[in-house]
Design a protein around this motif. Structure first.
Motif, mmCIF file in Angstrom:
data_model
loop_
_atom_site.group_PDB
_atom_site.id
_atom_site.type_symbol
_atom_site.label_atom_id
_atom_site.label_comp_id
_atom_site.label_asym_id
_atom_site.label_seq_id
_atom_site.Cartn_x
_atom_site.Cartn_y
_atom_site.Cartn_z
ATOM 1 N N LYS A 1 76.979 23.022 48.184
ATOM 2 C CA LYS A 1 76.739 24.450 47.950
ATOM 3 C C LYS A 1 75.426 24.669 47.213
ATOM 4 C CE LYS A 1 81.562 26.014 47.855
ATOM 5 N NZ LYS A 1 82.637 26.626 47.011
ATOM 6 N N THR A 2 75.141 23.798 46.257
ATOM 7 C CA THR A 2 73.916 23.939 45.468
ATOM 8 C C THR A 2 72.680 23.813 46.334
ATOM 9 O OG1 THR A 2 74.971 23.108 43.458
ATOM 10 C CG2 THR A 2 72.572 22.977 43.565
ATOM 11 N N THR B 1 72.254 23.970 49.630
ATOM 12 C CA THR B 1 72.096 24.983 50.684
ATOM 13 C C THR B 1 71.763 26.353 50.107
ATOM 14 O OG1 THR B 1 74.498 25.324 50.695
ATOM 15 C CG2 THR B 1 73.595 23.799 52.322
ATOM 16 N N SER B 2 72.419 26.731 49.011
ATOM 17 C CA SER B 2 72.188 28.061 48.445
ATOM 18 C C SER B 2 70.788 28.188 47.851
ATOM 19 C CB SER B 2 73.242 28.389 47.396
ATOM 20 O OG SER B 2 73.181 27.486 46.305
ATOM 21 N N LEU B 3 70.314 27.133 47.183
ATOM 22 C CA LEU B 3 68.976 27.200 46.594
ATOM 23 C C LEU B 3 67.904 27.223 47.677
ATOM 24 C CD1 LEU B 3 69.353 24.797 43.543
ATOM 25 C CD2 LEU B 3 69.199 27.288 43.513
ATOM 26 N N ARG C 1 68.278 28.358 50.732
ATOM 27 C CA ARG C 1 68.371 29.644 51.420
ATOM 28 C C ARG C 1 67.891 30.801 50.551
ATOM 29 N NH1 ARG C 1 74.223 28.429 54.432
ATOM 30 N NH2 ARG C 1 73.285 27.432 56.284
ATOM 31 N N SER C 2 67.966 30.648 49.246
ATOM 32 C CA SER C 2 67.453 31.706 48.370
ATOM 33 C C SER C 2 65.939 31.844 48.494
ATOM 34 C CB SER C 2 67.827 31.414 46.913
ATOM 35 O OG SER C 2 67.084 30.311 46.394
ATOM 36 N N PRO D 1 68.712 32.631 55.261
ATOM 37 C CA PRO D 1 69.985 32.026 55.649
ATOM 38 C C PRO D 1 70.020 31.455 57.061
ATOM 39 C CG PRO D 1 70.121 34.391 55.914
ATOM 40 C CD PRO D 1 68.731 34.101 55.388
ATOM 41 N N LEU E 1 80.390 25.453 55.116
ATOM 42 C CA LEU E 1 79.238 26.350 55.062
ATOM 43 C C LEU E 1 78.518 26.423 56.403
ATOM 44 C CD1 LEU E 1 77.865 25.125 51.620
ATOM 45 C CD2 LEU E 1 78.948 27.346 52.077
#
Length: 256
Positions: A82-83, A85-87, A89-90, A94, A137
């Motif tokens: 999660k870390t 991919t989310s960073l 994509r931020s 996405p 995800l």
């Protein structure tokens, strides 16, 4: 001449190690724009080191936007998938697909039981937990059987297999996949995404360690040669011998 780092690519390799030695030539042959990272930025790669405990997007700003991001290093337990991919994509949005290189050690190890990509596996294994998190995800997991090719020469593993015939017999069957086939599978998964899916990559042959060792031993009986010559001959012979590791250029479920 230094290769410039593009701002946008089709495939981003996070961790250009052994796999990249097979993948990069294939990407260039197929005219697939790519970029690659290493922790030090060696060989004109992008310096990047994933820190699962950091919530800062700053390191991701040096990475290009990519359609597919390949994670070659292991992720363990809850959180890292999660870390990362989310960073990413931020910073880059996405619209991307993620591939994690996993391992087949998470599957049932009973000697009388074969596993495919839908078989039960150890859901408590830290690698499996991270893979499942990524698949939830929308990512894809490619679980690799025994890797060989290039610097990975199966015969050189023999001293680590056991000190006696009985030690070797206990190991039973083994499966392999050549680095060239790993690269082909990655390109296939890039071109034909299967979000949430786990695939097993193997050459679809079953080998017995004891037979392999006997075969390797017969190849060099009475011969003396340099280490370089041995490795070259072993690599070639391993594709020809009855019990050698011959990749049939196929793998479960994905084709280019």
């Amino acid at each position: 001449m230094l290769r410039s780092h593009p701002k946008e690519v089709d495939l981003l390799i996070l961790g250009a190690g052994w796999t990249a030695t097979f993948l990069i030539p294939l990407l260039e042959k197929e005219n697939i724009p790519y970029a690659a990272t290493t922790t030090t930025g060696r060989d004109n790669t992008i310096p990047f080191k994933f820190n699962p405990d950091s919530g800062s997007p700053e390191p991701y700003k040096s990475l290009p936007r990519a359609r597919t991001i390949l994670i070659t290093f292991p992720l363990n337990g809850h959180g890292p998938s999660k870390t990362i991919t989310s960073l990413y994509r931020s910073v880059h949005g996405p619209h991307n697909h993620w591939i994690q290189l996993g391992h087949t050690g998470i599957f049932n190890k009973r000697p009388d039981n074969y596993s495919d990509d839908d078989s039960p596996y150890d859901t408590s294994d830290p690698r499996a937990i991270a893979e499942d998190e990524l698949r939830a995800l929308g990512g894809t997991s490619l679980n690799l059987s025994g890797l060989y090719g290039g610097t990975r020469v199966p015969r050189s593993w023999l001293p680590r297999l056991g000190k006696s015939k009985e030690d070797v017999r206990k190991r039973g069957a083994v499966h392999f996949i050549h680095g060239e086939d790993v690269a082909r599978a990655i390109v296939a998964a890039h071109r034909h995404p299967t979000p949430g899916k786990r695939w097993i990559l193997a050459d679809m042959r079953v080998y017995d360690w004891y037979d392999l060792i006997m075969s390797f031993s017969s190849m060099t009986e009475g011969e003396e040669e340099s280490v370089e010559k041995q490795e070259e001959r072993q690599s070639n012979a391993a594709r020809r011998q009855k019990y050698a590791i011959i990749s049939n250029r196929s793998f479960f479920g994905i084709y280019p």
